[in-house]
Design a protein around this motif. Structure first.
Motif, short mmCIF file in Angstrom:
data_model
loop_
_atom_site.label_atom_id
_atom_site.label_comp_id
_atom_site.label_asym_id
_atom_site.label_seq_id
_atom_site.Cartn_x
_atom_site.Cartn_y
_atom_site.Cartn_z
N SER A 321 24.57 -29.00 19.76
CA SER A 321 25.88 -29.57 19.41
C SER A 321 26.94 -29.13 20.42
N ARG A 322 26.84 -27.88 20.91
CA ARG A 322 27.79 -27.42 21.94
C ARG A 322 27.68 -28.29 23.19
N LEU A 323 26.46 -28.74 23.50
CA LEU A 323 26.26 -29.55 24.70
C LEU A 323 27.10 -30.82 24.69
N VAL A 324 27.30 -31.40 23.51
CA VAL A 324 28.09 -32.64 23.45
C VAL A 324 29.48 -32.36 24.00
N GLY A 325 30.09 -31.24 23.56
CA GLY A 325 31.41 -30.87 24.07
C GLY A 325 31.35 -30.49 25.54
N ALA A 326 30.31 -29.76 25.93
CA ALA A 326 30.21 -29.30 27.32
C ALA A 326 30.05 -30.48 28.27
N ILE A 327 29.31 -31.49 27.85
CA ILE A 327 29.12 -32.68 28.70
C ILE A 327 30.45 -33.41 28.87
N VAL A 328 31.24 -33.46 27.78
CA VAL A 328 32.56 -34.09 27.90
C VAL A 328 33.45 -33.28 28.84
N GLU A 329 33.42 -31.93 28.70
CA GLU A 329 34.25 -31.10 29.59
C GLU A 329 33.86 -31.30 31.05
N ALA A 330 32.57 -31.55 31.28
CA ALA A 330 32.10 -31.68 32.67
C ALA A 330 32.46 -33.03 33.26
N GLY A 331 32.89 -34.00 32.45
CA GLY A 331 33.20 -35.32 33.00
C GLY A 331 34.15 -36.10 32.11
N PHE A 332 35.44 -36.01 32.39
CA PHE A 332 36.40 -36.86 31.68
C PHE A 332 37.53 -37.14 32.67
N ASP A 333 38.37 -38.13 32.36
CA ASP A 333 39.55 -38.37 33.20
C ASP A 333 40.73 -38.67 32.30
N GLU A 334 41.84 -39.09 32.88
CA GLU A 334 43.04 -39.25 32.04
C GLU A 334 42.85 -40.35 31.00
N ALA A 335 41.93 -41.29 31.22
CA ALA A 335 41.73 -42.38 30.26
C ALA A 335 40.76 -42.00 29.13
N GLY A 336 39.97 -40.96 29.34
CA GLY A 336 39.05 -40.59 28.27
C GLY A 336 37.75 -39.97 28.76
N ILE A 337 36.72 -40.14 27.92
CA ILE A 337 35.41 -39.55 28.19
C ILE A 337 34.70 -40.37 29.28
N VAL A 338 33.85 -39.71 30.07
CA VAL A 338 33.01 -40.42 31.04
C VAL A 338 31.58 -39.91 30.81
N TRP A 339 30.82 -40.59 29.95
CA TRP A 339 29.48 -40.09 29.61
C TRP A 339 28.49 -40.28 30.75
N PRO A 340 27.62 -39.29 30.97
CA PRO A 340 26.46 -39.55 31.82
C PRO A 340 25.58 -40.56 31.08
N GLU A 341 24.94 -41.42 31.83
CA GLU A 341 24.18 -42.51 31.21
C GLU A 341 23.13 -42.06 30.17
N PRO A 342 22.39 -40.97 30.43
CA PRO A 342 21.31 -40.65 29.48
C PRO A 342 21.77 -40.27 28.07
#
Ligand code: 5CA
Length: 443
Positions: A321-342
């Motif tokens: 569950s922490r990974l969900v937050g960590a993945i968001v921290e690793a990739g977002f911009d001013e418009a929002g989340i940027v998910w890695p495709e997988p």
């Protein structure tokens, strides 16, 4: 999925309690809902991300030879008295009494229980090595639950436990998990760097934490920049082979969390231009602890020599569950989340700009059906909202691809395909847009 039929309770305002981007964005986008301090509901879109992470974790661990089981969340206090950890664990442990006044606890980790399971059923060295894992909820009554799912009280963990006859074999098991972790994090679309770490309440003398670098991370980290470019073992990796060279390559570069940081060594071993001091989020940790649990709990097997040997153990956690937050921290911009495709909740967001127009609606339905037939997860925004609202909402949710269909484009025979990560857009015929996606990737 049609957005008009979906349950995606997005928040319009920035939640006051969210101090960091991932917490704010996960609440705003409608992925999670807080029920109590550090305790969350996973709303449908958030749950999709969690499930995708779990699936990758399971797939790689199964390849590495680990076997999944599922232990209960509630454990008997007596089990923890046997290992000597009941008193030692302190106020982080949630202690419970049942109607018969029996003492239970909500498991913060499972070394004790898995050792009891092993001891009851495995008697000979011939059954070794064994690695048992689960993906199960844990509870730790953290003093300061914060940053949303990054430091929760109830959280989902993948925990694996290895059992070996001696130290050399246990170190092989440790290396298998170390290499599996390199692959798991890469497959999730993030880079996590293994760093030397302290062992804390789990015990033992060999441990690495895997950290995702992010300025909002709780741990200060010091590492050689070259660690960011080391190769990840490929799909042809043989988990039965000698993994020592891979582990040696990764552990030869300086990388340490502040708890074990040695400034003299850092400055001696790493040239100034390669010294990286930043912060990180711990997404996994691996431990070798030898006979710490097998001795007090008498988990032993008969060796080839006919003698009894206390088994050598290791444990290996990933904060799912922490990974969900960590993945968001690793990739977002001013418009929002940027998910890695997988791990994105859906791969494609299909936006109908003119829902009142019958031709546009028909083109959207057609494309939606084609994508579903290709096995592509797609969220179809078929609502009556204004175009600006739809764009902002889709950017906030961060799906990797957006297909935008409107009357003006359709009159020219085109739709627009946008890549969320770069903002890059191309125009193409609707059928060509569908044909770009397959179940496994983009063409
Ligand atoms: N028994 C060992 C490994 S199975 C263990 O418990 N290790 S741990 O304490 O390091 O936890 C494993 C992972 O769970 C951590 O790396 C972290 O990613 C995650 N984790 C730990 N505490 C929390 C928390 N409060 N909230 C969210 N995730 C957490």
């Amino acid at each position: 999925m049609r957005l008009s039929r979906y349950f995606l309770p997005a928040l319009k305002e920035n939640p006051a309690e969210a101090q960091i981007a991932s917490h704010r964005l996960m609440l705003r986008a409608g992925l999670i809902r807080q029920e109590a301090a550090g305790i969350y509901t996973w709303l449908p879109a958030g749950l999709r991300v969690l499930r995708k992470i779990e699936a990758i974790v399971r797939d790689e661990l199964d390849r590495a030879g680990a076997l999944e089981l599922l232990m209960p969340t509630l454990q008997l206090a007596d089990l923890w008295r046997e290992s000597g950890r009941y008193e030692a664990y302190g106020p982080e442990m949630l202690r419970i009494r049942d109607r018969h006044e029996r003492e239970l606890l909500y498991g913060p980790t499972n070394e004790d229980m898995v050792t009891a399971i092993f001891r009851a059923h495995v008697k000979s060295y011939r059954a070794l090595p064994i690695n048992l894992y689960q993906v199960q909820w844990k509870f730790r009554d953290e003093q300061r639950p914060r940053f949303g799912v990054l430091r929760g009280r109830e959280f989902l963990m993948k925990d694996a436990y290895s059992f070996d006859l001696d130290e050399a074999a246990a170190r092989r098991s440790y290396r298998r998990m170390f290499v599996a972790y390199l692959r798991i994090f890469a497959r999730l679309g993030i880079r996590a760097i293994p760093m030397r770490a302290e062992t804390g309440p789990i015990g033992g003398d060999l441990s690495h934490e895997f950290l995702v670098l992010a300025s909002s991370g709780e741990s200060a980290v010091y590492c050689d920049r070259d660690a960011l470019d080391l190769p990840i073992p490929g799909d042809d990796l043989d988990y039965g082979g000698d993994l020592e060279p891979i582990v040696r390559q990764w552990s030869s570069l300086y990388a340490a969390t502040e708890d074990v940081h040695d400034i003299e060594r850092f400055e001696r071993e790493v040239p100034a231009e390669r010294r990286l001091q930043t912060r990180g989020i711990e997404v996994g940790q691996v431990f070798y602890f030898g006979t710490k649990y097998s001795q007090p709990m008498k988990a032993a097997v008969t060796g080839a020599d006919g003698a009894e040997h206390a088994i050598h153990g290791g444990s290996y956690g990933i904060g799912v569950s922490r990974l969900v937050g960590a993945i968001v921290e690793a990739g977002f911009d001013e418009a929002g989340i940027v998910w890695p495709e997988p791990v994105a909740p859906f791969r494609v967001g299909l936006i109908n700009l003119d829902p009142a127009d019958a031709a546009v609606a028909a083109a959207c339905e057609n494309l939606y059906a084609q994508l579903l037939a290709r096995g592509v997860d797609v969220l179809h925004d078929d609502t009556g909202e204004r175009a600006g609202v739809k764009f902002a909402h889709m950017d906030l949710l961060g799906l990797p691809w957006q297909i935008v269909i409107g009357r003006r484009g359709l009159e020219r025979g085109i739709v627009e395909l946008k890549r969320r990560a770069t903002g890059e857009r191309i125009e193409l015929a609707p059928d060509d847009a569908a044909a770009r996606f397959t179940m496994h990737g983009n063409e």
